[in-house]
Design a protein around this motif. Structure first.
Motif, mmCIF file in Angstrom:
data_model
loop_
_atom_site.group_PDB
_atom_site.id
_atom_site.type_symbol
_atom_site.label_atom_id
_atom_site.label_comp_id
_atom_site.label_asym_id
_atom_site.label_seq_id
_atom_site.Cartn_x
_atom_site.Cartn_y
_atom_site.Cartn_z
ATOM 1 N N ASP A 86 0.845 -1.196 0.000
ATOM 2 C CA ASP A 86 0.000 0.000 0.000
ATOM 3 C C ASP A 86 0.880 1.245 0.000
ATOM 4 O OD1 ASP A 86 0.895 0.357 2.639
ATOM 5 O OD2 ASP A 86 -0.915 -0.535 3.498
ATOM 6 N N ASP A 88 1.887 3.051 2.289
ATOM 7 C CA ASP A 88 2.828 3.105 3.403
ATOM 8 C C ASP A 88 3.925 2.049 3.288
ATOM 9 O OD1 ASP A 88 1.401 5.200 4.650
ATOM 10 O OD2 ASP A 88 -0.017 3.746 5.482
ATOM 11 N N LYS A 90 3.369 -1.107 3.379
ATOM 12 C CA LYS A 90 2.902 -2.318 4.071
ATOM 13 C C LYS A 90 2.167 -3.190 3.069
ATOM 14 C CE LYS A 90 3.907 -0.506 8.140
ATOM 15 N NZ LYS A 90 5.296 -0.196 8.225
ATOM 16 N N GLN A 108 -3.228 12.407 -1.583
ATOM 17 C CA GLN A 108 -2.318 12.479 -0.439
ATOM 18 C C GLN A 108 -2.257 13.860 0.208
ATOM 19 O OE1 GLN A 108 1.243 10.838 -2.471
ATOM 20 N NE2 GLN A 108 1.152 9.306 -0.865
ATOM 21 N N TRP A 161 -1.365 8.945 -4.970
ATOM 22 C CA TRP A 161 -0.678 7.661 -4.861
ATOM 23 C C TRP A 161 -1.509 6.649 -5.635
ATOM 24 C CZ3 TRP A 161 -0.925 2.534 -3.574
ATOM 25 C CH2 TRP A 161 0.309 1.875 -3.477
#
Length: 170
Positions: A86, A88, A90, A108, A161
């Protein structure tokens, strides 16, 4: 001896040229299952999906994604499983049936102006809160057209993003 030296020198130069643009080399990778580019962006097809440690139901669940249409980056493939990350960084392995090829992007920046044209001076259509997800319609140079519900407009790629800088999308 001279021929060997030239062959070694040529091999070293080939490696050096390849290392000069690692992003270009990465962009040319293809998935062994789909033959689609790796990495690539997809979106979450369902309201809930488990991201696991490995490509099998027996692996531990690390993350549970609960947002339909969330953009995700596919970084690897194994049979019916896709390793995703994702915004981040993760992620984990998700079954391919839970992913869609429809391109979405996540805003974002807070209060990002959605413009009527791909131009910073264009009239605002809406102000978007951070975390809003829209369907990508197209991208050109530094702007992407997004559809959010019944509203369409343009945002700079830099505030999104789910799309690479400079990516063109029709």
């Amino acid at each position: 001896m001279t021929r060997s030296f030239h062959r070694i020198a040529a091999a070293v130069m080939a490696v050096a040229v390849g290392l000069a643009s690692p992003l270009a080399a990465w962009a040319q990778q293809r998935g062994p299952v789909t033959n689609l580019p790796l990495p690539r962006f997809v979106s979450l097809k369902t309201n809930e999906a488990n991201a696991r440690r490995g490509p099998d139901l027996s692996h531990r669940i690390d993350w549970v994604y609960k947002r339909r249409d969330m953009p995700l980056r596919v970084t690897a493939e194994f049979e019916h499983w896709r390793r995703i990350e994702d915004m981040d960084g993760k992620g984990g392995w998700i079954h391919s049936a839970l992913l869609s090829g429809e391109r979405t992007a996540l805003v974002q920046a807070d209060m990002a102006p959605l413009r009527v044209h791909p131009n910073a001076d264009a009239r605002d259509v809406a102000l978007l809160e951070q975390g809003v997800i829209g369907v990508l319609q197209s991208c050109e140079a530094e702007w992407c057209e997004l559809q959010i519900g019944n509203v369409k407009g343009w945002l700079p790629i830099s505030v999104l993003w789910g799309v690479e800088p400079g990516e063109l999308l029709n």
